[in-house]
Design an enzyme around this catalytic site. Structure first.
Site, short mmCIF file in Angstrom:
data_model
loop_
_atom_site.label_atom_id
_atom_site.label_comp_id
_atom_site.label_asym_id
_atom_site.label_seq_id
_atom_site.Cartn_x
_atom_site.Cartn_y
_atom_site.Cartn_z
N CYS A 132 30.76 -2.14 48.50
CA CYS A 132 31.28 -2.76 49.73
C CYS A 132 30.16 -3.31 50.59
O CYS A 132 29.52 -2.58 51.35
CB CYS A 132 32.11 -1.75 50.50
SG CYS A 132 32.72 -2.39 52.06
N CYS A 135 30.60 -2.86 54.34
CA CYS A 135 30.35 -1.51 54.85
C CYS A 135 28.85 -1.23 54.89
O CYS A 135 28.36 -0.60 55.82
CB CYS A 135 31.00 -0.46 53.95
SG CYS A 135 32.62 -0.89 53.33
N ASP A 136 28.11 -1.67 53.88
CA ASP A 136 26.74 -1.18 53.69
C ASP A 136 25.64 -2.23 53.83
O ASP A 136 24.46 -1.89 53.87
CB ASP A 136 26.62 -0.52 52.30
CG ASP A 136 27.59 0.65 52.16
OD1 ASP A 136 27.80 1.34 53.17
OD2 ASP A 136 28.13 0.85 51.06
#
Ligand code: NAP
Length: 308
Positions: A132, A135-136
């Protein structure tokens, strides 16, 4: 006992809820602990009609949920742990605790990211390996990254990651991309992106953090090491249908089989979105099939034989 229970809170499930609620069916939507589906892990959505300037995936899902709520959808947060579809009303257990009975069911459980299947991929997840970018990506400012895959997801992740990363190498197992033309053009024009063609990731290297990948060129057979700080795996999705094995008809990859609109092999159970879509898998097609499933439920309940 509910007229209709919807499992899944992506575009398919929420659109089904909007339509079912407006048909006075008082739907119960079981939204899982990670509400909102795959769009909550994506960045800007540019191809969902109605948003000429684009909209962030999580924002779009929030809007859909609010819309479903406005018409009286009841939400239950939890994971469905068992289902019994052998007779109506269908019985569902949530988090092995509550039982819910449903006259009809819409399965909109979507799909989940596929992993490479390497032991170091599991070990280093959260330590440089991710599925992701939204997200990261932020954690990789000024770093060198690898994205694995050749589809729209890989190029979207790759493009997004160039906001943070110094370089992004897209590792693809063939010499042709599967991604749409517009995504290909964008990636080709991005100076931070380069490609490792005909290459498989044989291993992910690093003790506590990712330090590189071992690539195998499938044309020459040679293995090389490519130093990097992070690996984003974007090689597609698998339908979330484990719950229904042996109860609903599915193909060999686990996608639910449907006929006559969204009907599954069990009368009264309907499927919407990525869980049955091997072809299109877009947010807008998922939403469209959610609408179809709600209309199919309404018609099913209206037909004299099916009222419980
Ligand atoms: P996909 O289209 O199935 O592409 C998966 C890619 O990963 C392919 O290039 C495939 O290689 C490669 N791959 C599969 N298994 C692999 C393995 N074990 N090792 C190495 N490579 C592997 O999946 P996706 O990119 O997630 O897209 C799924 C659907 O969502 C598509 O319909 C796509 O259009 C849609 N989507 C759209 C957008 C957008 O419009 N903005 C964004 C994301 C996704 P091969 O090409 O050799 O098979």
């Amino acid at each position: 006992m509910h007229h209709v229970v919807i499992i899944g809170s992506g575009p398919a499930g929420l659109t089904a809820a909007i339509y079912a609620a407006r048909a006075n069916l008082s739907p119960l939507l079981i939204e899982g602990w990670q509400s909102g589906g795959q769009l909550t892990t994506t960045t800007e959505v540019e191809n969902y009609p109605g948003f000429s300037k684009g909209i962030m995936g999580p924002e779009l899902m929030k809007e859909m949920r609010t819309q479903a709520e406005r018409f009286g959808t009841e939400f239950l947060t939890g994971d469905v742990t068992t289902v019994n579809l052998s007779r109506r009303p269908f019985r569902l257990t949530i988090d092995e605790e509550h039982t819910v009975e449903a006259s009809t069911l819409i399965v909109a459980t979507g799909a989940s990211a596929i992993h490479l299947g390497l032991s170091n991929e599991t070990r280093l997840t959260g330590h440089g390996v991710s599925t992701c970018a939204t997200c990261d990506g932020y954690f990789f400012r000024g770093k060198d990254l690898v994205v694995v895959g050749g589809g729209d997801s890989a190029l979207e992740e790759g493009n997004f990651l160039t906001k943070f990363a110094r370089t992004v190498t897209v590792v693809h197992r063939r010499d042709k991309l599967r991604a749409s033309k517009i995504m290909q053009d964008r990636a080709m024009k991005n100076e931070k992106i380069s490609f490792a063609w005909n290459s498989l990731v044989e291993d992910i290297l690093g003790q506590d953090l990712v330090t590189g990948v071992q690539l195998k060129n499938i044309v020459t057979g040679t293995s090389t090491e490519l130093p990097c700080d992070g690996v984003f795996v974007a090689i597609g999705y698998r339908p979330n249908t484990g719950l229904f094995k042996g109860q609903l008809g599915m193909d060999e990859q686990g996608f639910l089989l449907t006929s006559q609109g969204t009907a599954t092999s069990v009368p009264g159970v309907f499927a919407a979105g990525d869980v049955h879509d091997t072809e299109y898998r877009q947010a807008v097609t998922a939403a469209g099939s959610g609408c179809m499933a709600a209309i199919d439920v309404e018609r099913f309940l209206e037909s004299a034989n099916h009222h419980l």
